[in-house]
Design an enzyme around this catalytic site. Sequence first.
Site, PDB file in Angstrom:
ATOM      1  CD  GLU A   1     -64.802  64.240   4.568  1.00  0.00           C
ATOM      2  OE1 GLU A   1     -66.023  64.012   5.150  1.00  0.00           O
ATOM      3  OE2 GLU A   1     -63.945  62.785   4.759  1.00  0.00           O
TER       4      GLU A   1
ATOM      5  CG  HIS B   1     -67.895  56.925   3.112  1.00  0.00           C
ATOM      6  ND1 HIS B   1     -67.017  57.748   3.721  1.00  0.00           N
ATOM      7  CD2 HIS B   1     -67.650  55.771   2.697  1.00  0.00           C
ATOM      8  CE1 HIS B   1     -66.455  56.608   4.125  1.00  0.00           C
ATOM      9  NE2 HIS B   1     -65.844  55.600   3.499  1.00  0.00           N
TER      10      HIS B   1
ATOM     11  CG  ASP C   1     -70.407  59.236   4.874  1.00  0.00           C
ATOM     12  OD1 ASP C   1     -70.128  57.818   5.356  1.00  0.00           O
ATOM     13  OD2 ASP C   1     -69.300  59.558   4.668  1.00  0.00           O
TER      14      ASP C   1
END
Length: 277
Positions: free
Chosen positions: A148, A186, A196
Amino acid sequence: MRFLNKIYRISLFLVLPSFVLSCSMGKYAASNKIYKNQAKDYANIIKAAPPAGQEITSLAADQQSWVGSVNFGIRKPNFIILHHTAQNSSDQTLKTFIIAKTQVSAHYIIGRDGKVFQMVNDYLRAQHAGVGKWGNDTDLNSSSLGIEIDNNGDEPYADAQIKSLIEVLTVLKKRYNIPTANFIGHADIAPTRKPDPNKFPWKVLAKKGFGFWYDEVLLMPPADFDTTLALRIIGYDVKNLSAAIIAFKRHFVQTDITPVLTPADKLILFNLYKKYM
């Protein structure tokens, strides 16, 4: 007495750094404890021989037996999936990932300042990918590492952040022998649900060996070039073709993410799909 006082002061000085460190980590002490307990539970499951609950119940007990092999290993990630957090700070994301009811996590978070947080052991399955598909893989959580990137999804990525990300990817690629093609976003695996990482510098990563990018000189595709097949060969799920085209263009074109392949898009696609063959 003065000698004892001196020893006491020296001992306090030596203990102080670890005390300060423990205080600084106290914010996440509770979740770290839960992590350790859950990991211990999984370790006990793995150590059990024979494994509990894995018998073939339709067979008689004398028709099955446990013999432990010496040839086995643990989960090895084969993909790295990049995300943006869609939040406003690393702290906010850390909090999201330590609350059980969210049911989401990632192996790493890269802060805007370049600080790297590891939240799940590489060998364990984090919950970052959700429902998605890449090639024939429909359980990307089980085969990937999730990273992330601290970004709200509509802002530039900081230089320090990208630098740290490249350092992390360099180590992970070598450690697990992850193929160049298997660094994806993603949005690539879940094109109907996720955008994303949005506006992401994929070309910068590709130059370092993390994912492919198209060449400077592009050849015209043949008249019978099958764009849908090309997208499928790269890895996209073309069940929803418009979503797959948008995901492809979000990754490789970026200036236009309409669900239509222009002649320029087809040049890029033709060049890329050959790299994935």
